[in-house]
Scaffold this motif. Structure first.
Motif, PDB file in Angstrom:
ATOM      1  N   ILE A  51       0.854  -1.199   0.000  1.00 41.30           N
ATOM      2  CA  ILE A  51       0.000   0.000   0.000  1.00 41.30           C
ATOM      3  C   ILE A  51       0.885   1.243   0.000  1.00 41.30           C
ATOM      4  O   ILE A  51       1.826   1.357   0.786  1.00 41.30           O
ATOM      5  CB  ILE A  51      -0.960   0.001   1.210  1.00 41.30           C
ATOM      6  CG1 ILE A  51      -1.918  -1.194   1.104  1.00 41.30           C
ATOM      7  CG2 ILE A  51      -1.737   1.319   1.284  1.00 41.30           C
ATOM      8  CD1 ILE A  51      -2.795  -1.396   2.334  1.00 41.30           C
ATOM      9  N   ASN A  52       0.567   2.150  -0.867  1.00 40.55           N
ATOM     10  CA  ASN A  52       1.333   3.385  -1.030  1.00 40.55           C
ATOM     11  C   ASN A  52       1.347   4.184   0.276  1.00 40.55           C
ATOM     12  O   ASN A  52       0.288   4.559   0.789  1.00 40.55           O
ATOM     13  CB  ASN A  52       0.702   4.217  -2.150  1.00 40.55           C
ATOM     14  CG  ASN A  52       1.528   5.404  -2.554  1.00 40.55           C
ATOM     15  OD1 ASN A  52       2.452   5.822  -1.872  1.00 40.55           O
ATOM     16  ND2 ASN A  52       1.174   5.967  -3.703  1.00 40.55           N
ATOM     17  N   PRO A  53       2.541   4.480   0.806  1.00 41.01           N
ATOM     18  CA  PRO A  53       2.607   5.294   2.033  1.00 41.01           C
ATOM     19  C   PRO A  53       1.978   6.681   1.850  1.00 41.01           C
ATOM     20  O   PRO A  53       1.467   7.263   2.801  1.00 41.01           O
ATOM     21  CB  PRO A  53       4.108   5.411   2.313  1.00 41.01           C
ATOM     22  CG  PRO A  53       4.765   4.375   1.476  1.00 41.01           C
ATOM     23  CD  PRO A  53       3.837   4.038   0.356  1.00 41.01           C
ATOM     24  N   LEU A  54       1.996   7.167   0.616  1.00 41.40           N
ATOM     25  CA  LEU A  54       1.374   8.460   0.330  1.00 41.40           C
ATOM     26  C   LEU A  54      -0.144   8.382   0.533  1.00 41.40           C
ATOM     27  O   LEU A  54      -0.759   9.301   1.076  1.00 41.40           O
ATOM     28  CB  LEU A  54       1.723   8.909  -1.089  1.00 41.40           C
ATOM     29  CG  LEU A  54       1.244  10.273  -1.535  1.00 41.40           C
ATOM     30  CD1 LEU A  54       1.733  11.370  -0.593  1.00 41.40           C
ATOM     31  CD2 LEU A  54       1.726  10.548  -2.953  1.00 41.40           C
ATOM     32  N   LEU A  55      -0.750   7.262   0.134  1.00 35.24           N
ATOM     33  CA  LEU A  55      -2.177   7.066   0.377  1.00 35.24           C
ATOM     34  C   LEU A  55      -2.452   7.008   1.868  1.00 35.24           C
ATOM     35  O   LEU A  55      -3.434   7.575   2.343  1.00 35.24           O
ATOM     36  CB  LEU A  55      -2.672   5.784  -0.307  1.00 35.24           C
ATOM     37  CG  LEU A  55      -4.145   5.433  -0.098  1.00 35.24           C
ATOM     38  CD1 LEU A  55      -5.061   6.547  -0.613  1.00 35.24           C
ATOM     39  CD2 LEU A  55      -4.487   4.110  -0.769  1.00 35.24           C
TER      40      LEU A  55
END
Length: 182
Positions: A51-55
């Motif tokens: 999962i994208n850390p930015l998300l």
């Protein structure tokens, strides 16, 4: 597109097909690759660590994209848009115009201010939209498209719960993407 006497005709059906394609395919791909960068679309291989850390950050910001995340989000959006072919980009531009339709009608009426018959109004409004499509950089359509994609990311972050990252988080993200792109 259909042309009649050198007039570009976009029928309601053509617009609907383009918008449906953009939403169900392009927005879905955009949200998937944003959520799981560098992952294949094979759901069985997805893990919570993908999962994208930015998300996650945008989720913790309750869907808001603050200056500390804006540059990364803009870079992602620009990369995504630059990799599209002209037809896919046009479909997303149609979707953007469709999403902002009422705003554009207000802008058109405020810009022009003239009184028209219904037919004249529709023709002039059609030309207004065509002008936006033919010169998207000059008329701000590309900026509207970027804003629409930012809003899609924000909406996704608002639809999910990433307080605990586990297998259910993956399912929740995929379900939210499906919901958004229906």
């Amino acid at each position: 597109m259909i042309t009649v006497d050198e007039k570009l005709i976009v029928t309601k059906q053509i617009n609907e097909v383009l918008c449906r394609y953009a939403k169900r395919n392009l927005i879905k791909e955009f949200l998937f690759t944003f959520s799981f960068p560098n992952c294949s679309k094979e759901n069985s291989k997805l893990k919570a660590k993908h999962i994208n850390p930015l998300l996650e950050t945008i989720y913790y910001y309750q869907g808001d994209i603050y200056p500390d995340t804006l540059v990364e989000v803009e870079n992602y959006i620009n990369t995504f848009l630059n990799e599209l072919d002209e037809n896919d980009l046009t479909a997303l531009q149609f979707l953007t115009l469709n999403e902002n339709y009422l705003i554009h009608i207000d802008d058109f009426e405020n810009e022009d201010g003239s009184k028209y018959t219904k037919e004249e109004f529709e023709e002039k409004l059609g030309r207004y939209f065509a002008h936006k499509l033919y010169e998207p950089e000059k008329n701000g359509l590309n900026e509207e498209l970027q804003e629409m994609l930012q809003n899609q990311i924000s909406r996704l972050a608002n639809e999910i719960d990433l307080s605990v990252l586990n297998k259910e988080s993956i399912s929740e993200i995929l379900d939210a993407i499906e919901l958004i792109t229906e």
